[in-house]
Design an enzyme around this catalytic site. Structure first.
Site, PDB file in Angstrom:
ATOM      1  N   ARG A  81       0.756  -0.970  -0.074  1.00  9.48           N
ATOM      2  CA  ARG A  81       0.010   0.433  -0.205  1.00  9.48           C
ATOM      3  C   ARG A  81       1.464   1.061  -0.125  1.00  9.48           C
ATOM      4  O   ARG A  81       1.947   1.129   0.691  1.00  9.48           O
ATOM      5  CB  ARG A  81      -0.988   0.071   1.284  1.00  9.48           C
ATOM      6  CG  ARG A  81      -1.510   0.782   1.211  1.00  9.48           C
ATOM      7  CD  ARG A  81      -2.624   0.765   0.557  1.00  9.48           C
ATOM      8  NE  ARG A  81      -3.891   2.563   0.972  1.00  9.48           N
ATOM      9  CZ  ARG A  81      -3.696   3.895   0.783  1.00  9.48           C
ATOM     10  NH1 ARG A  81      -2.619   4.589   0.221  1.00  9.48           N
ATOM     11  NH2 ARG A  81      -4.601   4.543   1.653  1.00  9.48           N
ATOM     12  N   GLU A  89     -11.423   4.361  -4.661  1.00  6.99           N
ATOM     13  CA  GLU A  89     -11.326   2.929  -5.132  1.00  6.99           C
ATOM     14  C   GLU A  89     -12.129   2.468  -6.564  1.00  6.99           C
ATOM     15  O   GLU A  89     -12.776   2.862  -6.970  1.00  6.99           O
ATOM     16  CB  GLU A  89     -12.972   2.621  -3.988  1.00  6.99           C
ATOM     17  CG  GLU A  89     -12.146   3.026  -2.303  1.00  6.99           C
ATOM     18  CD  GLU A  89     -10.765   2.210  -1.970  1.00  6.99           C
ATOM     19  OE1 GLU A  89     -10.792   0.783  -2.705  1.00  6.99           O
ATOM     20  OE2 GLU A  89      -9.715   2.791  -1.834  1.00  6.99           O
ATOM     21  N   ARG A 132      -0.577  -5.162   4.923  1.00 14.36           N
ATOM     22  CA  ARG A 132      -0.423  -4.661   3.590  1.00 14.36           C
ATOM     23  C   ARG A 132       0.998  -3.984   3.914  1.00 14.36           C
ATOM     24  O   ARG A 132       1.387  -3.307   5.002  1.00 14.36           O
ATOM     25  CB  ARG A 132      -1.383  -3.613   2.768  1.00 14.36           C
ATOM     26  CG  ARG A 132      -2.584  -4.207   2.817  1.00 14.36           C
ATOM     27  CD  ARG A 132      -3.215  -3.535   2.154  1.00 14.36           C
ATOM     28  NE  ARG A 132      -3.361  -2.607   3.074  1.00 14.36           N
ATOM     29  CZ  ARG A 132      -4.261  -1.194   2.745  1.00 14.36           C
ATOM     30  NH1 ARG A 132      -5.137  -1.179   1.740  1.00 14.36           N
ATOM     31  NH2 ARG A 132      -4.751  -0.430   3.082  1.00 14.36           N
TER      32      ARG A 132
END
Length: 190
Positions: A81, A89, A132
């Site tokens: 990320r 999104e 992440r």
């Protein structure tokens, strides 16, 4: 004659077993491992990925959206990320709705990174609550991708302490993008 025949058969079986054991040990000890690694036509070998990882580079295998992708370092694959930015999104989720300019942001990141090497720079925290990896991303030509996303209006500033190393830079780039009505900032008013 029967003894000679039995001896020949046993010799052949023993020879076959020796060849089979040697072939198997080649795989175990890595002699044939290089052949396996180089057989991947979809990208660099595992050995190359491991070598480049030690130099600070990861191989991007798949782009999720404008601020997240998958890296393969030769021994593991994981999501990364981008620190300090938030791209729209690409699909609805439990927490966020699909956003304006999402496909453009994803495509920009995909054309710059997918099936290519990127350098990762870490900040104070190395992972988020979703497991992440968190990183600043640099292309092989030196382009600071996190900054480029904000500068071109593909993402907005979204920093979370303690990972705030480039917050001033990102804020200035966002102000310039907004004033120039680039990307997200060019959204028509309704």
């Amino acid at each position: 004659m029967k003894k000679l025949y039995t001896f020949t058969i046993l010799s052949l079986l023993l020879g076959y077993l020796c060849i089979a054991c040697q072939s198997q040990s080649d795989y175990i000890y890595g002699v044939k491992d290089e052949i396996y690694q180089n057989a991947d036509e979809n990208g660099p070998s595992r050995a190359e990925k491991e070598r480049r990882w030690k130099e600070g580079f990861g191989y991007v295998t798949k782009v999720i959206d404008g601020d997240t992708f998958w890296i393969d370092n030769g021994s593991a694959s994981f999501k990364v990320r981008f620190i300090g930015v938030d791209a729209p999104e690409t699909r609805n989720s439990r927490w966020k709705e699909k956003g304006y300019y999402a496909q453009e942001a994803k495509e920009y990141v995909r054309t710059k990174t997918e099936h290519r090497w990127v350098r990762l720079e870490f900040d104070v925290q190395s992972a988020d609550r979703y497991k992440r990896r968190l990183a600043y991303i640099y292309l092989e030509d030196g382009t600071f991708l996190n900054a480029a996303l904000v500068a071109q209006g593909y993402a907005v500033v979204d920093t979370y302490p303690p990972n705030v190393k480039y917050v001033e830079l990102f804020t200035e780039l966002q102000n310039q993008a907004r004033e120039s009505k680039r990307g997200l900032w060019a959204k028509p008013t309704e």
